[in-house]
Design a protein around this motif. Structure first.
Motif, mmCIF file in Angstrom:
data_model
loop_
_atom_site.group_PDB
_atom_site.id
_atom_site.type_symbol
_atom_site.label_atom_id
_atom_site.label_comp_id
_atom_site.label_asym_id
_atom_site.label_seq_id
_atom_site.Cartn_x
_atom_site.Cartn_y
_atom_site.Cartn_z
ATOM 1 N N GLN B 132 92.153 -23.288 -12.160
ATOM 2 C CA GLN B 132 91.688 -24.442 -12.917
ATOM 3 C C GLN B 132 90.529 -24.043 -13.816
ATOM 4 O O GLN B 132 89.610 -23.344 -13.387
ATOM 5 N N ASN B 134 87.485 -25.585 -15.940
ATOM 6 C CA ASN B 134 86.670 -26.775 -16.188
ATOM 7 C C ASN B 134 86.034 -26.666 -17.565
ATOM 8 O O ASN B 134 85.331 -25.694 -17.861
ATOM 9 N N GLN B 135 86.302 -27.661 -18.385
ATOM 10 C CA GLN B 135 85.803 -27.623 -19.763
ATOM 11 C C GLN B 135 84.314 -27.968 -19.771
ATOM 12 O O GLN B 135 83.908 -29.014 -19.279
ATOM 13 N N GLU B 138 82.999 -30.532 -25.132
ATOM 14 C CA GLU B 138 84.112 -31.076 -25.913
ATOM 15 C C GLU B 138 84.321 -30.143 -27.077
ATOM 16 O O GLU B 138 83.362 -29.706 -27.715
ATOM 17 N N TRP B 142 90.128 -27.711 -27.100
ATOM 18 C CA TRP B 142 90.523 -28.340 -25.827
ATOM 19 C C TRP B 142 91.296 -29.644 -26.037
ATOM 20 O O TRP B 142 91.728 -30.271 -25.056
ATOM 21 N N THR B 146 93.964 -31.764 -20.391
ATOM 22 C CA THR B 146 93.189 -32.416 -19.339
ATOM 23 C C THR B 146 92.201 -31.434 -18.720
ATOM 24 O O THR B 146 92.539 -30.265 -18.498
ATOM 25 N N ASP B 147 91.005 -31.919 -18.471
ATOM 26 C CA ASP B 147 90.003 -31.076 -17.811
ATOM 27 C C ASP B 147 90.566 -30.582 -16.472
ATOM 28 O O ASP B 147 91.297 -31.294 -15.789
ATOM 29 N N GLY B 169 84.123 -22.987 -21.074
ATOM 30 C CA GLY B 169 84.963 -23.227 -19.910
ATOM 31 C C GLY B 169 84.523 -22.397 -18.714
ATOM 32 O O GLY B 169 84.049 -21.271 -18.869
#
Lengths: 257, 214
Positions: B132, B134-135, B138, B142, B146-147, B169
């Motif tokens: 996964q 994680n952003q 913004e 992206w 979805t984050d 990220g």
């Protein structure tokens, strides 16, 4: 949180065609590797492995075309094994679009190939495929040996020691097949999987013996595998990739859903 | 129609990267090249790469691309992938220590074994598979992703940017690691968008439509 345990369908390719056909995907031509790879991608496969079983040297290059076509249309990792003899074979497959190349017999014949290949293209591209069979008698401490030629030819090499050596030589991953379990559908050899996985720092893909979804989950939970590979249970539509991953998730395994 | 240059300095599989970009930008011209004039003529640049840091830096130099890269990254949208991300930093500890391009401040380090998840599960090296992301900011690249979506990774070294505001990220792999950066017209990532199925293609599509303004 870390990395998802991978579910990998394995396809045999002979002279550019998928053999032992895929029976569930609603695709026009189940022998076409591109169609099959696309179907598995849509079904949520984390990676696809092609095993090139082409016997005739005239058709050796067909796998390169297959890889090129698949890599042009399916954007998930692609591993290709079978018939790798030298670094130039590795390079040609990677240049055609493979992400990883599986080396099996050639590593036994000449272990330095693994070092040369990983030096040249990076460990992350080199998968050493290891075919092991239990050689200890019941009651003895368990011991496995490396076999070649589809499990017919013993090498005298201890499987755990071999895995450690291959990791030292730069393998980025081990594809571990139990020749005792291959085709039996009674589950992975979990003791073997655990022994190898604990012995090395690199990821281990368990293979050989999957008959149901608990076998996949057990490979991870009891065997310590980082990925599970299966052929027939997916190809014949007994279970979908998505069912497999859901089942693993239900058993608290981190998967990509 | 725009021209997108995929830099070919002889390190790694460019087929998948160029095909994935052609897939999301069917009307654009995608060129795979080490020709400085052609790269300079492109509207946007993609810099992939695989293999060891020392080999990558040597190859960039042998292809005469070192100063051009330093020049050009801030002048138009630039996407670095995998080694194309790592070489942007000051220095990598791979191969006994290698000076990199120094475009972005920071170091590239090897994962120290043993690594574990917070739950105590052992983590392998290379970090291989889908994690996964994680952003952290913004960002147009992206957009529509979805984050905490999963992307495909295959690496043994990770980047430590010196300025946290450049990180776009994060991923947890034994500890929190910066897996992408964004600075001006640069977006670069450790993971492989060209191998990350739909999310990866979305990221590439965002990149080819991005004006380079953060």
């Amino acid at each position: 949180m870390g990395v998802a345990k991978r579910v990998i369908p394995c396809l045999d390719v002979d002279a550019g065609r998928v053999v032992k056909g895929v029976k569930f995907l609603e695709i026009r031509d189940a022998g076409d590797p591109v169609n099959v790879a696309r179907g598995y991608n849509e079904a949520g496969a984390d990676e696809i492995t092609f095993l090139d079983i082409t016997a005739s040297s005239d058709n050796r290059d067909t796998i390169l075309h297959v890889v090129e076509q698949v890599a042009s249309e399916v954007f998930i990792p692609l591993t290709v094994g079978g018939g790798i003899r030298q670094v130039s074979d590795v390079r040609r497959l990677l240049n055609a679009g493979a992400d990883k190349v599986g080396i099996n017999t050639a590593a036994v014949t000449r272990p330095e190939l693994v070092r040369e290949a990983s030096d040249k293209v990076g460990s992350q591209c080199i998968v050493v495929a290891l075919d092991a069979k239990q050689v200890s008698a019941p009651g003895e401490p368990q011991r496995w040996e490396i076999f070649t030629h589809g499990g017919r030819k013993p090498t005298g090499i201890d499987a755990v020691q071999w895995a450690i050596k291959m990791a030292d030589f730069g393998a980025g991953e081990i594809l571990l097949t139990s020749m005792d379990r291959d085709g039996t559908k009674i589950g992975f050899d979990l003791a073997l999987t655990r022994a190898i996985s604990d012995a090395v720092q690199i990821p281990v893909i368990a293979s050989g013996g999957v008959g149901n979804l608990d076998h996949l989950a057990d490979g991870v939970l009891k065997g310590g595998a980082d990925a599970v590979l299966a052929a027939s249970i997916f190809h014949f539509g007994e279970y979908s990739i998505r069912e497999a991953k859901q089942h693993m998730a239900d058993r608290s395994i981190e998967v990509r859903l | 129609m725009q021209r997108i240059a995929v830099i070919d300095y002889g390190m790694g599989n460019l087929h998948s990267v160029s095909k994935a970009i052609e897939h999301v930008a069917p009307d654009d011209e995608v060129i795979v090249t080490d020709d400085e004039a052609l790269i300079r003529s492109a509207d946007r640049i993609v810099c992939p790469g695989q293999g060891a840091a020392a080999d990558c830096m040597a190859a960039i130099s042998q292809h005469g691309l070192t100063s051009m890269l330093v020049d050009i990254v801030d002048t138009r949208p630039f996407l670095g992938i995998c080694m194309g991300y790592q070489v942007l930093f000051d220095h990598s500890e791979e191969n006994g220590g290698v000076d990199c391009l120094g475009i972005v401040g920071g170091q590239v380090k090897r994962f120290a074994a043993p690594l574990h998840t917070p739950e105590g599960e052992r983590l392998k090296v290379p970090h291989m598979g889908w994690s996964q992301v994680n952003q952290a900011v913004e960002h147009p690249v992206w957009h529509g992703i979805t984050d905490a979506s999963r992307f495909y990774f295959a690496h043994s070294y990770f980047c430590q940017p010196s300025q946290v505001e450049h990180v776009s990220g994060y991923c947890d792999y034994g500890h929190k690691i910066a897996v992408s950066i964004a600075r001006g017209s640069i977006f670069a990532c450790q993971f492989h968008p060209e191998k990350s199925a739909d999310h990866g293609l979305q990221l590439l599509q965002n990149f080819v439509g991005w004006d380079g303004v953060q």
